[in-house]
Write an enzyme that holds these catalytic residues in place. Structure first.
Site, PDB file in Angstrom:
ATOM      1  NE  ARG A   1      37.078 -36.131 -25.911  1.00  0.00           N
ATOM      2  CZ  ARG A   1      38.323 -35.823 -25.533  1.00  0.00           C
ATOM      3  NH1 ARG A   1      38.975 -34.845 -26.135  1.00  0.00           N
ATOM      4  NH2 ARG A   1      38.896 -36.496 -24.575  1.00  0.00           N
TER       5      ARG A   1
ATOM      6  NE  ARG B   1      42.986 -38.031 -27.054  1.00  0.00           N
ATOM      7  CZ  ARG B   1      42.306 -38.595 -26.067  1.00  0.00           C
ATOM      8  NH1 ARG B   1      42.946 -39.256 -25.114  1.00  0.00           N
ATOM      9  NH2 ARG B   1      40.998 -38.517 -26.006  1.00  0.00           N
TER      10      ARG B   1
END
Ligand code: AP5
Length: 214
Positions: A171, A160
């Site tokens: 994140r 990803r």
């Protein structure tokens, strides 16, 4: 059963959600998967969401809330669902509460998957996903039989875009700042089941189903 899977990036929400779908015969609703599908299709939503996802930031609440509200009203949700990656902010949790109220429904459980940060980084760095069917692998912990190919459909596997090291750090920070407070939000409502998310995947699944009594 209406269930939320809560946990930091790489905690295993997607992995466990797929096993729960089989067991409970209710759909997985993953906002991350919905956004990645929109990005892949090049829709206006996808183009806007990509800017946030590539930076490791959250997509604005109003976009996500509209997306989930529409999804929860579909016919396959009548027996329940597994929310994976939603809600992620207190604003989203409050909006979910209002949507459920309007549908005369309520949440049954919030599973909080708990995994140390060093394990999260290892898991995310090695994750590979099938471009065709979305099945997930890990180069070390659960590799596909043929390198770069999905066992289920033979499609190519890929890393990803938001799994690069710098984005992962962002994140994790966003999780600690904006999403972790949801544990106390739902604890105050008596809904949280804390589950250790380390160990073998089937063992974690057994812990979750024991916590849910299913
Ligand atoms: P999203 O797709 O939801 O990503 P995430 O929450 O960061 O979670 P991940 O998918 O990284 O991890 P996971 O917990 O599902 O772990 P997995 O099972 O894959 O969101 C992506 C982005 O979209 C966000 O950053 C944001 O921009 C946007 N977004 C999404 N929802 C949003 C919302 N509600 N609001 C705003 N923005 C939103 O496992 C990871 C790896 O570990 C895999 O390789 C797996 O094989 C392996 N693994 C799993 N379990 C084990 C185990 N027990 N032992 C060893 N390896 C394991």
């Amino acid at each position: 059963m209406r269930l939320i899977l809560l946990g930091p990036p790489g905690a295993g929400k997607g992995t466990q959600a797929k096993l729960l779908v089989e067991r409970l015969q209710i759909p997985q609703i993953s906002t991350g998967d919905m956004l990645r599908a929109a990005v892949k299709d090049g829709t206006p939503l996808g183009r806007e969401a990509k800017q946030y996802m590539d930076r490791g930031s959250l997509v604005p609440d109003e976009i996500i809330i509209g997306l989930v509200r529409e999804r929860l009203q579909r016919a396959d949700c009548t027996r329940g669902y597994i929310l994976d990656g939603f809600p992620r902010t207190v604003t989203q949790a409050e909006a979910l509460g209002k949507t459920l109220e309007a549908l005369h429904a309520s949440l049954d459980h919030v599973v909080s998957l708990e995994v140390p940060t060093e394990d999260l980084v290892l898991r995310i760095a090695g994750r590979r996903t099938c471009r065709n069917c979305g099945d997930m692998y890990h180069v070390r912990f659960s590799p596909s039989k043929t390198d770069g190919r999905c066992d289920a459909c033979g499609g190519p596997t890929y890393q990803r875009d938001d799994d690069r090291e710098e984005t992962v750090r962002r994140r994790l920070a966003v999780y600690a700042d904006q999403t972790a407070p949801l544990i106390s939000f739902y604890e105050a409502r008596g809904l949280v089941r804390r589950v250790p998310g380390t160990g073998e995947i089937p063992e974690i699944f057994r812990r979750i189903t024991a916590a849910l009594g299913t």
